[in-house]
Scaffold this active site. Structure first.
Site, PDB file in Angstrom:
ATOM      1  N   CYS A 398       0.736  -1.112   0.308  1.00  0.00           N
ATOM      2  CA  CYS A 398      -0.121  -0.118   0.462  1.00  0.00           C
ATOM      3  C   CYS A 398       1.261   1.020   0.193  1.00  0.00           C
ATOM      4  O   CYS A 398       1.278   2.066  -0.888  1.00  0.00           O
ATOM      5  CB  CYS A 398      -0.958  -0.113   1.035  1.00  0.00           C
ATOM      6  SG  CYS A 398      -2.802   0.849   0.725  1.00  0.00           S
ATOM      7  N   HIS A 525      -3.747  -4.854   0.644  1.00  0.00           N
ATOM      8  CA  HIS A 525      -3.232  -6.167   1.490  1.00  0.00           C
ATOM      9  C   HIS A 525      -2.984  -7.422   1.743  1.00  0.00           C
ATOM     10  O   HIS A 525      -4.040  -7.456   2.520  1.00  0.00           O
ATOM     11  CB  HIS A 525      -3.335  -4.943   3.232  1.00  0.00           C
ATOM     12  CG  HIS A 525      -3.456  -3.855   3.644  1.00  0.00           C
ATOM     13  ND1 HIS A 525      -2.237  -2.965   4.172  1.00  0.00           N
ATOM     14  CD2 HIS A 525      -3.823  -2.562   2.613  1.00  0.00           C
ATOM     15  CE1 HIS A 525      -2.580  -1.625   4.461  1.00  0.00           C
ATOM     16  NE2 HIS A 525      -3.374  -1.385   3.132  1.00  0.00           N
ATOM     17  N   GLU A 527      -1.046  -9.240   4.046  1.00  0.00           N
ATOM     18  CA  GLU A 527      -1.143  -9.588   5.628  1.00  0.00           C
ATOM     19  C   GLU A 527      -2.394 -10.593   5.359  1.00  0.00           C
ATOM     20  O   GLU A 527      -2.941 -10.998   6.252  1.00  0.00           O
ATOM     21  CB  GLU A 527      -0.880  -9.012   6.120  1.00  0.00           C
ATOM     22  CG  GLU A 527      -0.931  -7.704   6.690  1.00  0.00           C
ATOM     23  CD  GLU A 527      -1.186  -6.605   5.600  1.00  0.00           C
ATOM     24  OE1 GLU A 527      -0.925  -6.766   4.374  1.00  0.00           O
ATOM     25  OE2 GLU A 527      -1.193  -5.182   5.980  1.00  0.00           O
TER      26      GLU A 527
HETATM   27  N1  GLN Z   1      -1.770   6.843   2.538  1.00  0.00           N
HETATM   28  C1  GLN Z   1      -1.564   6.184   1.542  1.00  0.00           C
HETATM   29  C2  GLN Z   1      -3.640   5.938   0.835  1.00  0.00           C
HETATM   30  O1  GLN Z   1      -4.017   6.607   1.907  1.00  0.00           O
HETATM   31  C3  GLN Z   1      -2.189   4.561   2.128  1.00  0.00           C
HETATM   32  C4  GLN Z   1      -2.561   3.728   2.999  1.00  0.00           C
HETATM   33  C5  GLN Z   1      -1.869   2.492   3.236  1.00  0.00           C
HETATM   34  O2  GLN Z   1      -0.759   2.322   3.543  1.00  0.00           O
HETATM   35  N2  GLN Z   1      -2.770   1.859   3.931  1.00  0.00           N
HETATM   36  O3  GLN Z   1      -3.343   5.511  -0.380  1.00  0.00           O
END
Ligand code: GLN
Length: 594
Positions: A398, A525, A527
């Site tokens: 992300c 994600h 995970e």
């Molecule tokens: N801050 C980034 C976004 O909003 C990444 C978000 C995250 O890593 N969950 O896109």
């Protein structure tokens, strides 16, 4: 529906969640279908707006629910897919009652905690308990309810009252209460003290609930006379006093419960003895023992913002563990506070700066997990650059993916001020931009959340192969920003390939650097869907690459074929089980091509 309620006494942080999910595991091992509900008596409607520093990771569900990390424990332990309604908070209950009040549904009545809030809690529990979460049809046999907080907290009072009423209405055969408590050892004599438990049981009884079982947390196994005392003063049969003493890893907890016949006491209380089988915990036993006996380790640098609290990245840590176990390796996670890598830190905190770089240089792979806000971003960019330039396996999750795009644009395309609009709204080269459908004024539940589909653009990429030649993969998301579609052309021309996109083709989901041994960024994600015994493909890829086994693994697994021989004779035998381990032969979250 049969209910098992797990409450906690004396102090918080006793491992109530692990105890409750382990109870679920043992019941499931007896052939029962199990679901779970976590009650968090705080006022937040969900965990989405809570800081990982304070509260640990925000767990994301398929349906986009941003929930307490304990739901992650349940999903991993019970191998289920929960819904956002499986996490009840005071905020959610009050919101639903107040909405009804505004609609006039209470027909002019005075709306009160008892009965309106307590009724709403009971109804919520009863309607969520019957939602199937294990992929089968029809409701589960048993619903494990964990009440967060400690008995006696002001906040949990309406829940205790609702649960008391629930226990009465469903009847004794359908309700089993397990109270988790602490048995401390004081002074030089080292006596195991039962008084705190006595007090918390008294508190519970004063509220109308009597525990059927006690689960006592302690450093050392409980002495027989401690159990006798507890039984006598807490009004719990001695056979129902369970002891969860400290164990080398949490996978032992279901085994500990089984060894003390916890399933028998619970099944007896729930009148299920006739339909349940003896618990089969073979896989758990094997896993717990494998973990205890791991000798070789792999050094993983985790470069993040919330490194002070390991719970902030709980699912990432678990996913690394699952992948490492599949490779017979112990994860050795080196936490690096991203800001310590920055040049600024060389001046202000030179020791921390030197230590952070030393740790990064010693790592066999680098992981930059998700995050929000600009603190530490400079350090993460340096870590991504270091991994890219030195051929060190890199997984960016992300924010970690967005970081690699920024780094690539700056270093390779020479766009020195390239940035994400999250960190610099004025950047002339916004390679990461705000998603058009997001809300700039509301924080809660306004991101792109939950399970979304990623389509592989080519079968000829590492990630598609790791997902065993899947055409698409459904993974969970939680982000506001995305890679700027207008930047894709130049980035790809310079060698960064976007090999996974959403169904519109406009949203970048997976990037790879083909010239690198393993340089992968994902907008989702992975995970959250990793399971013990079924590691996430990407985490597995990272660990394989870190131990230089990736290429051999991919060669043997190309075209979906599965080969079961040693990859490399020079690899220590303890690594070998990577190809033998059954966990590698199935991913529930992807589709096979053939
Ligand atoms: N801050 C980034 C976004 O909003 C990444 C978000 C995250 O890593 N969950 O896109």
């Amino acid at each position: 529906m049969k209910y098992v309620l797990v409450t906690g006494g004396v102090v918080s942080g006793l491992g109530k969640g692990v105890t409750a999910s382990s109870v679920g595991v043992v019941l499931k091992a007896c052939g029962l279908r199990v679901t779970s509900i976590k009650i968090d008596p705080y006022l937040n409607t969900d965990a989405g707006t809570m800081s990982p520093f304070e509260h640990g990771e925000v767990f994301v569900l398929d349906d986009g629910g941003e929930v307490d990390l304990d739901l992650g424990n349940y999903e991993r332990f019970l191998d289920v897919r929960l819904t956002k309604n499986n996490n009840i908070t005071t905020g959610k209950i009050y919101q639903s009652v107040l909405e009804k009040e505004r609609k006039g549904d209470y027909l002019g009545k005075t709306v009160q905690v008892v009965p309106h809030i307590t009724d709403a809690i009971k109804n919520w529990i009863e309607s969520v308990a019957v939602i199937p979460v294990d992929g089968k049809e029809g409701p589960a046999d048993v619903c494990v309810i964990e009440l967060g907080g400690t008995v006696g907290d002001i906040e949990s009072m309406p829940f205790i009252e609702a649960l008391r009423q629930l226990s009465f209405s469903v009847g004794p055969d359908n309700f089993c209460l397990i109270h988790v408590s602490l048995i401390p050892v004081l002074g030089v004599v080292g006596e195991q003290k039962t008084k705190p438990t006595q007090h918390s049981v008294r508190e519970l009884r004063a509220l109308g609930l009597t525990p059927h079982l006690l689960a006592c947390r302690s450093a050392q196994p409980l002495l027989e006379n401690t159990k006798e005392k507890l039984s006598q003063f807490c009004h719990v049969p001695i056979g129902n006093i369970l002891n969860i003493h400290d164990v080398p890893n949490i996978w032992h907890v279901p085994l500990l419960l089984r060894n003390q016949n916890a399933h028998h006491s619970i099944l007896k209380q729930l009148n299920l003895l006739s339909i349940a089988a003896p618990p089969n915990l073979q896989a758990w036993t094997k896993r717990a023992e494998t973990y205890d006996n791991l000798k070789n380790s792999v050094r993983i640098a985790m470069v993040g913002k919330y490194v002070g609290l390991a719970d902030s990245y709980l699912s990432v840590v678990k996913a690394l563990l699952h992948a490492c176990i599949a490779c017979s390796l112990k994860p050795s996670i080196d936490w690096i506070a991203a800001s310590d890598l920055e040049d600024e830190s060389a001046k202000l905190t030179p020791k921390d700066h030197a230590a952070a770089w030393e740790t990064l240089r010693n790592a066999e792979c680098v992981l930059v997990p998700g995050g929000f806000g600009d603190r530490g971003v400079g350090g993460m960019i340096l870590a991504a650059k270091y991994a890219r330039e030195n051929n060190i396996p890199y997984l960016g999750i992300c924010l970690g993916m967005q970081i690699s795009v920024i780094e690539f644009a700056r270093s390779v395309l020479g766009l020195k001020r390239a940035n994400s609009n999250e960190f610099d709204s004025e950047t002339p080269n916004p390679v990461v931009i705000f998603m058009p459908e997001g809300s700039r004024t509301h924080m809660g539940s306004t991101m792109r959340l939950g399970s979304r589909r990623t389509l592989f653009q080519t079968p000829d990429c590492v990630t598609s192969k790791l997902y065993r030649n899947a055409e698409y993969v459904d993974e969970r998301h939680r982000h506001r920003y995305e890679v700027n579609p207008e930047a894709i052309g130049v980035l790809e021309e310079a060698g960064l390939k976007f090999v996974g996109k959403d169904e519109t083709g406009k949203r970048m989901e997976i990037l790879e650097l083909p010239s690198h041994p393993f340089y992968v960024g994902v907008q989702f994600h992975p995970e959250f869907k990793s399971r013990p015994g079924r590691p996430s493909a990407l985490f597995l890829g990272l660990i394989l690459a870190a131990t230089k086994q990736l290429e051999a693994y991919l060669n043997t697994h190309q075209n979906g074929c599965r080969s079961y021989y040693n990859l490399d004779a020079s690899i220590p035998s303890s690594y070998i089980c990577i190809v033998l381990h059954p966990s590698l032969f199935g991913y529930s979250n992807c589709q096979w091509k053939d």
